[in-house]
Enzyme design. Structure first.
Site, mmCIF file in Angstrom:
data_model
loop_
_atom_site.group_PDB
_atom_site.id
_atom_site.type_symbol
_atom_site.label_atom_id
_atom_site.label_comp_id
_atom_site.label_asym_id
_atom_site.label_seq_id
_atom_site.Cartn_x
_atom_site.Cartn_y
_atom_site.Cartn_z
ATOM 1 C CG HIS A 14 1.812 -9.689 3.303
ATOM 2 N ND1 HIS A 14 0.546 -10.217 3.251
ATOM 3 C CD2 HIS A 14 1.700 -8.400 2.933
ATOM 4 C CE1 HIS A 14 -0.294 -9.258 2.870
ATOM 5 N NE2 HIS A 14 0.378 -8.150 2.671
ATOM 6 C CB CYS A 20 -18.138 -7.569 6.065
ATOM 7 S SG CYS A 20 -19.689 -7.871 6.854
ATOM 8 C CG ASN A 25 -6.500 -8.140 -5.354
ATOM 9 O OD1 ASN A 25 -6.454 -7.329 -6.274
ATOM 10 N ND2 ASN A 25 -7.322 -8.018 -4.345
ATOM 11 C CB SER A 42 3.322 -6.496 -0.603
ATOM 12 O OG SER A 42 3.079 -6.727 0.763
ATOM 13 C CB THR A 100 -0.934 -0.010 1.235
ATOM 14 O OG1 THR A 100 -1.717 -1.202 1.192
ATOM 15 C CG2 THR A 100 -1.843 1.204 1.261
HETATM 16 N N1 PLP Z 1 -1.993 -4.505 -4.254
HETATM 17 C C1 PLP Z 1 -2.516 -5.730 -4.429
HETATM 18 C C2 PLP Z 1 -2.846 -6.204 -5.809
HETATM 19 C C3 PLP Z 1 -2.752 -6.560 -3.335
HETATM 20 O O1 PLP Z 1 -3.283 -7.776 -3.516
HETATM 21 C C4 PLP Z 1 -2.419 -6.070 -2.039
HETATM 22 C C5 PLP Z 1 -2.696 -6.898 -0.840
HETATM 23 O O2 PLP Z 1 -3.661 -7.638 -0.779
HETATM 24 C C6 PLP Z 1 -1.868 -4.788 -1.910
HETATM 25 C C7 PLP Z 1 -1.677 -4.040 -3.044
HETATM 26 C C8 PLP Z 1 -1.520 -4.215 -0.591
HETATM 27 O O3 PLP Z 1 -0.358 -4.795 -0.046
HETATM 28 P P1 PLP Z 1 -0.059 -4.650 1.509
HETATM 29 O O4 PLP Z 1 -0.990 -5.553 2.222
HETATM 30 O O5 PLP Z 1 1.368 -5.058 1.671
HETATM 31 O O6 PLP Z 1 -0.256 -3.211 1.860
#
Ligand code: PLP
Length: 391
Positions: free
Chosen positions: A201, A325, A151, A199, A74
């Protein structure tokens, strides 16, 4: 946690690899210093950070000096947008209707502040026509920001083509590639991007560390202003253990790329075909082949995805829906809505996302338990053809 889980929510977050934990351990215990120190810690930790940076640069085909560590995907997304607006002084951005909230919410905020945003639509299979970008460009366009892979559906956008279009007219181009590592080839040069977000994680490293690639010579303004860290491009003492973990995870994700694209893809396909062939009134959301190898998003008619998720939870199966939600009401996924699904269809859609830790037995377990769950829920649903009142 002793409970056996069957984890199919890897697009939300991933298990931290034991190799990553091992690589981080010394930096949480004996090597806990500040990399900016003038004594031994500084030099030693600076070197370790550099090595991690090189591994992450290798994952995306960049030079290590082009990598800025951030706190998450983010922050990387926000930084790219902020920097492009600041350095160009322009007031229009182009993005798509199916981006992650890291982009969507920022774009909405900008609109409130008087900036203009064009949200490109997608086709019913979730794909995007690059010609739309060319049509939407304006003299005051500061940035085009499009995700590499979605995602929720896994659908891939034509980043290389869009990159060429932007390069030709000298408009900055950012891609949110947070979902891509290990699953899709990433090469910032071939993609023609100026900014790219990742990111950690999502690739088996901890939450709370990310990176932004900024192409050499691209004008840049930091979002987080502070110390000299990250060559003055992102203030704040470096999160050394997490940076080391991210580096290890990047290295592993490159070396295990073929596993995700063969074994994981085959598992995903078996899961998807198994569901579509045994559960009636189900459909795949998203393009069949222009898709990440680990993701399948399936619409189940006549039922709420939330009900499946709750019943799965009792069996230790973890999946998710695209809906959020909010304040007690279920909003349909903006991604599925943009693809033309009705609110009901979107609310009945479930995302399964796999990783290198999924096994055949996980898929067998889902395929065994899902059909009776769907039958049971449909029997209770007043909307269902299977409901006794409706037959
Ligand atoms: N962009 C996409 C496509 C994502 O799937 C995510 C997380 O789900 C993010 C950005 C945000 O990443 P973070 O959780 O490290 O802020």
């Amino acid at each position: 946690m002793d409970r056996k889980i069957y984890y199919f929510d890897n697009n939300a977050t991933t298990a931290v690899a034991s190799e990553v934990v091992e690589a981080m351990q010394p930096f949480l215990q004996s090597e806990w210093g500040n990399p900016s120190s003038a004594y031994f810690f500084g030099h030693h930790l600076g070197k370790a950070i550099d090595e991690a940076r090189q591994k992450i640069a290798a994952l995306v085909g960049a030079d290590s000096r082009e990598i800025i560590f951030t706190s998450c995907g983010t922050e990387s997304d926000n930084t790219a947008i902020f920097s492009a607006l600041e350095t160009t002084g322009k007031r229009h951005i182009i993005t798509s209707a199916v981006e992650h909230s890291a982009i969507m919410s920022h774009a909405a905020y900008l609109q409130q502040k008087g900036y203009e945003v064009t949200y490109l639509p997608v086709k019913s299979d979730g794909t995007l026509d690059p010609a739309q970008v060319a049509q939407a460009l304006r003299p005051d366009t500061a940035l085009v920001s499009l995700m590499y892979a979605n995602n929720e559906t896994g659908v891939i956008f034509p980043i290389e083509e869009v990159g060429k279009i932007c390069k030709k007219v000298k408009v900055l181009f950012h891609t949110d590639a947070v979902q891509a590592p290990g699953k899709l080839k990433i090469n910032v040069k071939e993609m023609n991007v100026d900014f790219l977000s990742l990111s950690a994680h999502k690739l088996h490293a901890p939450k709370g560390i990310g990176m932004l690639y900024v192409k050499h010579r691209t004008p840049f303004k930091p979002l987080i202003i502070g110390g000299h860290q990250e060559r003055k491009r992102r203030g704040g003492t470096e999160n050394v253990p997490y940076i080391i973990g991210f580096g290890k995870a990047a290295e592993m994700s490159l070396s295990l790329f073929s596993d995700e694209n063969t074994r994981v893809r085959a598992l995903r396909d078996r899961l998807e075909e198994g569901i579509l062939s045994t559960v009636p009134n189900t459909r795949l959301n998203g393009h069949k082949s222009l898709r990440m190898p680990n993701t399948t998003n399936i619409a189940f008619d006549f039922i709420e995805a939330e009900a499946i998720i709750m019943m799965f939870d009792q069996l230790g199966i973890c999946v998710s829906s695209g809906s959020a939600c909010t304040t007690g009401s279920m909003d349909a996924s903006h991604v599925l809505s943009a693809m033309g699904l009705s609110a009901m269809q979107a609310r009945g859609s479930v995302r399964f996302s796999l990783s290198r830790y999924n096994r055949e037995e996980d898929v067998d377990y889902v395929l065994k338990h899902l059909p009776p769950i769907v039958s049971k829920l449909r029997a209770m649903s007043p909307l269902s053809e299977a409901h006794p009142d409706n037959v």
